[in-house]
Structures are given as structure tokens and as C-alpha cells.
Write a protein that holds these residues in place. Structure first.
Motif, PDB file in Angstrom:
ATOM      1  N   MET A  88       0.803  -1.221   0.000  1.00 37.08           N
ATOM      2  CA  MET A  88       0.000   0.000   0.000  1.00 37.08           C
ATOM      3  C   MET A  88       0.831   1.263   0.000  1.00 37.08           C
ATOM      4  O   MET A  88       0.500   2.249  -0.627  1.00 37.08           O
ATOM      5  N   LYS A  89       1.914   1.240   0.754  1.00 37.73           N
ATOM      6  CA  LYS A  89       2.709   2.447   0.884  1.00 37.73           C
ATOM      7  C   LYS A  89       3.522   2.707  -0.377  1.00 37.73           C
ATOM      8  O   LYS A  89       3.920   3.830  -0.643  1.00 37.73           O
TER       9      LYS A  89
ATOM     10  N   LEU B 145       4.640   4.032  12.212  1.00 42.86           N
ATOM     11  CA  LEU B 145       5.996   3.756  11.731  1.00 42.86           C
ATOM     12  C   LEU B 145       5.975   3.043  10.389  1.00 42.86           C
ATOM     13  O   LEU B 145       6.690   3.427   9.472  1.00 42.86           O
ATOM     14  N   VAL B 146       5.166   2.006  10.236  1.00 44.04           N
ATOM     15  CA  VAL B 146       5.232   1.241   8.999  1.00 44.04           C
ATOM     16  C   VAL B 146       4.025   1.441   8.090  1.00 44.04           C
ATOM     17  O   VAL B 146       4.184   1.479   6.876  1.00 44.04           O
ATOM     18  N   MET B 147       2.841   1.558   8.642  1.00 39.06           N
ATOM     19  CA  MET B 147       1.692   1.710   7.763  1.00 39.06           C
ATOM     20  C   MET B 147       1.623   3.155   7.258  1.00 39.06           C
ATOM     21  O   MET B 147       2.198   4.050   7.867  1.00 39.06           O
ATOM     22  N   PRO B 148       0.907   3.374   6.134  1.00 35.12           N
ATOM     23  CA  PRO B 148       0.782   4.751   5.634  1.00 35.12           C
ATOM     24  C   PRO B 148       0.081   5.636   6.661  1.00 35.12           C
ATOM     25  O   PRO B 148      -0.720   5.159   7.460  1.00 35.12           O
TER      26      PRO B 148
END
Ligand code: SF4
Lengths: 218, 179
Positions: A88-89, B145-148
Motif C-alpha cells: 500500500m505504501k 511507523l510502517v503503515m501509511p
């Protein structure tokens, strides 16, 4: 190469061409140039990227097909090779890079992950990049052998030669990649605890029957 | 407060020989659940005292914070609390290790940040916040930290579906016409 034989139309024959001149369509000449100088954008996000590197390295030697010039700036590339899973990112980055590439441009989705999400059917992994950007060639495998990627590039070259036009008309008319892919989640049967819910069990049994209805196969 | 994993693994009671860390902790905070499992020392502390306990342990020589992690004990056999925070401490001088655990619960699980004690906790706590939604009070920069950034859920919670809630499909589609 698809340069055609000297024309033999009645009106043109009086031109009296010298022997070392051939006549073709400008489209075919442009496509011939384009297909033999594909500059890949290596969008390698995971293990497939290793095979992508192997494809470019000495043993498999992508230079034989004119596609060895890997560029790390999208502005110099015309073939995006997405090798690996896209999360997703990363997807907004992928889309931005795709948009920064100049027309005409093509995209190869390399490996199970880029094409379908592969085994990573999780909340963060995009289930196939073709949901969000146009894709011309899919390479199956986990990871695909370099020979498979080379085959995809050869097939793409055929495609460019077959349908390419100097103005890029084929991209406008094709209407490729409409919103036809399912963008809604398929209901996740497994995440629901059916064992505690007899209603749901009946529904699931019903839908399983639907999926295997033999009349569908006729 | 009981530690759920004790019901699963047989953990021997702490050995009878003197344990200076245990004595110091119990002197300050009363009896604590202290156990040794295969030579690893573990202590469970009440969440509201966790910062003080960890500060004391740092004074006593645990100068290295190895990890901050979390477990969601939702529907876990024998569990009484939902989230178990785990602090792995080590001492670089005496080569001792100690696992400190604290339990927090819904709604709004929160615990004091240990960034003032160990700077290493900064990103570790951000990750726990991202994945489990534990709020670390006093954290200087509690972002994902890791997810949008736009993500709203905390995906490692057990009640979050593995395939997500459709976030992975929530992007604009770029067609040939757009590009
Ligand atoms: S398809 Fe296989 S090799 Fe390629 S990125 Fe996915 S897991 Fe890795």
C-alpha cells in the motif's frame, strides 16, 4: 524486421527505385526503432528483483535484445518492469513513477506478486498492480526464470511492432484497463467464525454449492 | 494480574537463591509475579507502575532496551487481560537479561512511554502504536511507523481481518488515458 518489399502498385512502379532502397510505413519504422531500444525502469521491490538483475547480467545478457540500459530515472525509461510485491505504501510511488515516464511506455508485471499479490493476501499488499496501472505483459512464476522475462520482452517487442504507431494512436483507442477489475473485496468467508453461527454455515454451504454447480461447466 | 502464557508453559518458580533484582523490586513495589523459564527471568508489573519499575531497573544496570513488543491475547486461553506489553532489557556490564511485562486493556489502552529512559524506545513504541494501537503517554512523536499515515486501523490486533477492510483497494486507478 518488418520493412516491406518494394511496392508493386501500378502507380508507384514508375518511380524506378534503386536496388538498395526499401519502402515501408513510417509507423513500422518507428516501432522497429522503439522495440529494439527499450530502456527498462527496474521497479524491483522484492525477490523477483534478483532475477531481474540476473537477466541483465552477463549470462543472460539482456543487451542481445536491446533492453539492457536500466535507468533509475523514469524520465529516461520507456519500459517499467515491476518485479516484486507492491504494498500500500509503495503504490502511490509506483503510480507517480509511471506517470513520470514518457510516452510511449509499456509495463511488464513480473512474478506472481506483482500480477496477483501472490501468496501475500494480506491487508497491506496490493492484489495485482494491474488494478491501478496499465500492464502489457504478465510473467508468471515465483520468481520467473530470466528466460521467462526475456520471453516477455520478446513478446512485447512483437506487440510493439504489430500495433505500434508513430503517434501512439494505439494507446488512445485501445481503452485498455478500464475499471473492469473487481475493486470491491470478495467477501472473506474465512475471517468469519462460521462455526458459531448456523445461519452463516448454511449460507456458506449454499455458496460453495453455487461455485461447484456442474451446470456452470456446460 | 495473571500472565496468560504461564498457563501454557510450565514455568518453575523463581529459584530460591537470592535474586537481587527481584528483592529490590519487591522492596519498592510489593510482591510481583516473578518467574524463571529456561533460565530467562521474567517479571510482570502493573501497567501504572511500569515506568517506575523500568526506571529502577535501568538504575540497577539494565542499560540496554533490546525490544518493546506487544501481544494481543484476545480469545487466548486463560487470558484475563487483552494486550501484553513486553520490554526486553539487557545489561551490557553484567550480561543479565530480564523480560518485563505489563498488561493493558480496552478501551484506549495506554502506558507510559519509556523514551525518557532509553532513546531506543522511540521507534519501537511507534511500531507498537502502529500495529496494536497502544497509546504511549509522553512519547515525543507518536506517529505510525510502517503503515501509511492515512491508515486508520491497527492491523496486528486479533479482531482485524487478515485481508484488511479494503484499504489495499482504496487507490485511484491510472489508465492509459491518464498517463
Ligand atoms: S513472485 Fe515470488 S519471487 Fe517474486 S516477489 Fe513474489 S515471492 Fe518474491
Amino acid at each position: 524486421m518488418a520493412l516491406t518489399q518494394p511496392v508493386s502498385q501500378p502507380g508507384a512502379s514508375h518511380l524506378d527505385l534503386p536496388e538498395n532502397v526499401v519502402v515501408s510505413r513510417l509507423d513500422e519504422l518507428a516501432s522497429w526503432c522503439r522495440k529494439n531500444s527499450l530502456w527498462p525502469m527496474p521497479f524491483a521491490t522484492a525477490c523477483c528483483g534478483i532475477e531481474l538483475m540476473a537477466t541483465g547480467a552477463a549470462k543472460h545478457d539482456l543487451a542481445r535484445f536491446g533492453a539492457e540500459v536500466f535507468r533509475f530515472s523514469p524520465r529516461q525509461c520507456d519500459l517499467m518492469i515491476v518485479a516484486g510485491r507492491v504494498v500500500m505504501k509503495m503504490l502511490p510511488v509506483l503510480q507517480r513513477i509511471w506517470q513520470q515516464m514518457h510516452e510511449p511506455k509499456w509495463c511488464i508485471s513480473m512474478g506472481a506478486c506483482a500480477s496477483t499479490g501472490g501468496v501475500f493476501d494480506t491487508y497491506a499488499v496490493v492484489q495485482g498492480i494491474d488494478r491501478f496501472i496499465p500492464v502489457d505483459m504478465y510473467v508468471p512464476g515465483c520468481p520467473p526464470r530470466p528466460e521467462q522475462l526475456i520471453q516477455a520482452i520478446i513478446d512485447l517487442q512483437d506487440k510493439i511492432q504489430r500495433e505500434g504507431t508513430i503517434t501512439g494512436r494505439e494507446f488512445n483507442t485501445r481503452q485498455r484497463q478500464q475499471r473492469k477489475r473487481a475493486l470491491v473485496e470478495i467477501p472473506q468467508l474465512l475471517t468469519v467464525d462460521a462455526s458459531r453461527n448456523p445461519n452463516l454455515q448454511r449460507q456458506l454451504a449454499g455458496s460453495a454449492r453455487d461455485l461447484h454447480d456442474p451446470s456452470d461447466l456446460q | 494480574m495473571s500472565s496468560p502464557s504461564d498457563t501454557l508453559h510450565e514455568s518453575s518458580p523463581a529459584p530460591t537463591e537470592a535474586n537481587p533484582h527481584r528483592e529490590a523490586l519487591e522492596q519498592a513495589y510489593g510482591p510481583l509475579e516473578y518467574s524463571v523459564y529456561r533460565g530467562q527471568q521474567r517479571v510482570v508489573v502493573p501497567a501504572e507502575k511500569s515506568f517506575d519499575v523500568l526506571a529502577l531497573l535501568k538504575q540497577r544496570g539494565f542499560d540496554l532496551l533490546v525490544d518493546v513488543s506487544c501481544v494481543d491475547y484476545l480469545e487466548y486461553r486463560g487470558a484475563t487481560d487483552r494486550y501484553g506489553l513486553i520490554y526486553l532489557l539487557a545489561s551490557t556490564t553484567s550480561n543479565e537479561r530480564l523480560t518485563v511485562r505489563a498488561f493493558v486493556n480496552d478501551p484506549e489502552p495506554a502506558i507510559a512511554s519509556v523514551v525518557p529512559l532509553w532513546k531506543a524506545a522511540n521507534w519501537l513504541e511507534r511500531e507498537v502504536w502502529d500495529m496494536f494501537g497502544i497509546h504511549f503517554t509522553g512519547h515525543p512523536d507518536l506517529r505510525r511507523l510502517v503503515m501509511p499515515e492515512a491508515f486508520t486501523a491497527h492491523p496486528l490486533r486479533k479482531d482485524y481481518p487478515l485481508q484488511g477492510r479494503g484499504e489495499r483497494h482504496n487507490f485511484p486507478v491510472i489508465t492509459r488515458d491518464h498517463s
